[in-house]
Design an enzyme around this catalytic site. Structure first.
Site, PDB file in Angstrom:
ATOM      1  N   ARG A  68       4.632  -4.876 -10.619  1.00  0.00           N
ATOM      2  CA  ARG A  68       4.103  -3.709  -9.884  1.00  0.00           C
ATOM      3  C   ARG A  68       4.083  -3.982  -8.384  1.00  0.00           C
ATOM      4  O   ARG A  68       4.396  -3.100  -7.578  1.00  0.00           O
ATOM      5  CB  ARG A  68       2.710  -3.350 -10.415  1.00  0.00           C
ATOM      6  CG  ARG A  68       2.197  -2.021  -9.924  1.00  0.00           C
ATOM      7  CD  ARG A  68       0.952  -1.562 -10.679  1.00  0.00           C
ATOM      8  NE  ARG A  68      -0.173  -2.457 -10.469  1.00  0.00           N
ATOM      9  CZ  ARG A  68      -1.370  -2.313 -11.057  1.00  0.00           C
ATOM     10  NH1 ARG A  68      -1.579  -1.304 -11.889  1.00  0.00           N
ATOM     11  NH2 ARG A  68      -2.349  -3.155 -10.819  1.00  0.00           N
ATOM     12  N   HIS A 121       5.109   2.852  14.276  1.00  0.00           N
ATOM     13  CA  HIS A 121       6.477   2.633  13.798  1.00  0.00           C
ATOM     14  C   HIS A 121       6.636   1.259  13.142  1.00  0.00           C
ATOM     15  O   HIS A 121       6.265   0.245  13.715  1.00  0.00           O
ATOM     16  CB  HIS A 121       7.477   2.773  14.961  1.00  0.00           C
ATOM     17  CG  HIS A 121       8.843   3.090  14.452  1.00  0.00           C
ATOM     18  ND1 HIS A 121       9.620   2.180  13.787  1.00  0.00           N
ATOM     19  CD2 HIS A 121       9.540   4.258  14.467  1.00  0.00           C
ATOM     20  CE1 HIS A 121      10.750   2.761  13.420  1.00  0.00           C
ATOM     21  NE2 HIS A 121      10.722   4.014  13.823  1.00  0.00           N
ATOM     22  N   LYS A 170      -6.419   3.631   1.080  1.00  0.00           N
ATOM     23  CA  LYS A 170      -6.997   4.275  -0.103  1.00  0.00           C
ATOM     24  C   LYS A 170      -7.903   5.413   0.321  1.00  0.00           C
ATOM     25  O   LYS A 170      -8.882   5.722  -0.359  1.00  0.00           O
ATOM     26  CB  LYS A 170      -7.826   3.251  -0.902  1.00  0.00           C
ATOM     27  CG  LYS A 170      -6.999   2.224  -1.627  1.00  0.00           C
ATOM     28  CD  LYS A 170      -6.553   2.750  -2.984  1.00  0.00           C
ATOM     29  CE  LYS A 170      -5.747   1.713  -3.734  1.00  0.00           C
ATOM     30  NZ  LYS A 170      -5.161   2.249  -4.950  1.00  0.00           N
TER      31      LYS A 170
HETATM   32  C1  LIG Z   1      -6.807   4.083  -8.288  1.00  0.00           C
HETATM   33  C2  LIG Z   1      -6.737   3.014  -9.320  1.00  0.00           C
HETATM   34  N1  LIG Z   1      -6.669   3.361 -10.612  1.00  0.00           N
HETATM   35  C3  LIG Z   1      -6.623   2.426 -11.571  1.00  0.00           C
HETATM   36  C4  LIG Z   1      -6.642   1.081 -11.288  1.00  0.00           C
HETATM   37  C5  LIG Z   1      -6.641   0.080 -12.408  1.00  0.00           C
HETATM   38  O1  LIG Z   1      -5.402  -0.568 -12.543  1.00  0.00           O
HETATM   39  P1  LIG Z   1      -5.314  -1.952 -13.307  1.00  0.00           P
HETATM   40  O2  LIG Z   1      -5.706  -1.700 -14.724  1.00  0.00           O
HETATM   41  O3  LIG Z   1      -3.873  -2.342 -13.188  1.00  0.00           O
HETATM   42  O4  LIG Z   1      -6.242  -2.902 -12.635  1.00  0.00           O
HETATM   43  C6  LIG Z   1      -6.678   0.673  -9.953  1.00  0.00           C
HETATM   44  C7  LIG Z   1      -6.670  -0.752  -9.619  1.00  0.00           C
HETATM   45  O5  LIG Z   1      -6.061  -1.189  -8.667  1.00  0.00           O
HETATM   46  C8  LIG Z   1      -6.734   1.656  -8.946  1.00  0.00           C
HETATM   47  O6  LIG Z   1      -6.793   1.322  -7.643  1.00  0.00           O
END
Ligand SMILES: Cc1ncc(COP(=O)(O)O)c(C=O)c1O
Length: 299
Positions: A68, A121, A170
């Site tokens: 990922r 940039h 975020k």
């Molecule tokens: C927005 C969001 N959803 C879900 C997850 C959970 O993902 P994972 O199960 O890979 O930790 C995360 C973790 O980074 C996240 O930031």
């Protein structure tokens, strides 16, 4: 509702005051682990990250996390400059430096690095990436099930800022979380652009209805590794599981609801928008999935 809980709440651990942090190949005491004010991550949220857990000396689902991370780096055109093996070695070095083998959480962050001038940039980021690993002793301990509130902030379409990207920025999720807290909840339940229930601001979201487990189609939410493991566990253990569109009506009427994420594994939900979900406690299907997951990660 005054008592506040977050999905990333951990037991206090005094040892975390003295951790060593890996910064571009050097482990440094917390107070000395600094990045430049010109860093692309600080200045613009321009970077990607992964959260990984260490159980009994093994990084859980390291391959999936690195897949990922590298996929996200390609998507944002960021050259990490290290191989997968280099990153695993860096994680191991950080764990060893901190004498951590179990119940430890790592945040591995890669930004576009230090910029020449304080503007957007990407060509101004010329130093190579900034890579940081923060590892903490970490035993999740939410004192009660989580309360959710739906918020106006949506999970957007992939052509704006793809919600599948684990980006440093975020802000959409943070604004959602703030709105949920102001509504007296712990975390935000976010809808997709069509109004279907999608995910929370920091975790993936599941409901249980009549023994069957439902989660969103996977569009618009983070392709959570824990989410996929829960789906796989359901399939392997004859628990009906559906990735489908569903609404708040289905959600308020669910028997159970829970969240998934690397940190908290499966976190029960007690209330959504002031409605109690099922008994408001840890339900039997969530409990079973927690047990199956613990066995899977060897926790
Ligand atoms: C927005 C969001 N959803 C879900 C997850 C959970 O993902 P994972 O199960 O890979 O930790 C995360 C973790 O980074 C996240 O930031």
């Amino acid at each position: 509702m005054t008592d506040s809980v977050t999905t990333h709440q951990a037991q206090d651990d005094i040892r975390n005051e003295n951790i060593l942090i890996w910064v571009n190949g050097v482990t440094k005491p917390k107070a000395e682990a600094l990045v430049s004010v010109y860093d692309s991550g600080f200045m613009l949220g321009d970077g990607v990250w992964e959260g990984l857990r260490l159980y009994h000396g093994t990084w859980s689902f390291a391959d999936e996390h690195l897949d990922r991370l590298f996929e996200a780096a390609v998507a944002i055109d960021l050259d990490i400059g290290l191989t997968r093996d280099d990153l695993v070695a860096a994680l191991d070095t950080t764990a060893k430096a901190n004498n951590m083998t179990h119940d430890a959480h790592a945040r591995l962050m890669v930004t576009r690095g230090v910029k020449k001038r304080p503007f957007q940039h990407p060509s101004l980021s010329q130093s190579g990436p900034t890579i940081v690993i923060i590892m903490e002793h970490s035993r999740p301990s939410a004192p009660r099930p989580i309360r959710l509130a739906t918020v106006p902030h949506q999970r957007g379409l992939p052509m704006t800022q793809d919600p599948k990207l684990n980006s440093h920025s975020k802000l959409n999720c943070i604004l959602a979380c703030i709105a949920a807290e102001k509504a007296g909840a712990d975390e935000a339940l976010m809808l997709d652009v069509h109004g279907f229930v999608n995910t929370t601001n920091a975790c993936n979201f599941f409901i249980v209805r009549k023994g069957a487990v439902w989660t969103s189609t996977g569009d618009y939410c983070m392709n959570g590794i824990t989410r996929q493991k829960v789906i796989d566990l359901c399939r392997a253990n004859d628990i009906p599981v559906y990735e489908r569109n569903f609404s708040l009506v289905d959600t308020y009427g669910a028997d159970e609801a829970f969240l998934t994420g690397t940190f908290g594994a499966q976190t029960p939900v007690s209330h959504i928008d002031g409605r109690q979900i099922g008994t408001g406690g840890l339900g039997p299907v969530t409990l079973r999935l927690q047990d199956l997951y613990k066995t899977l990660v060897g926790a």
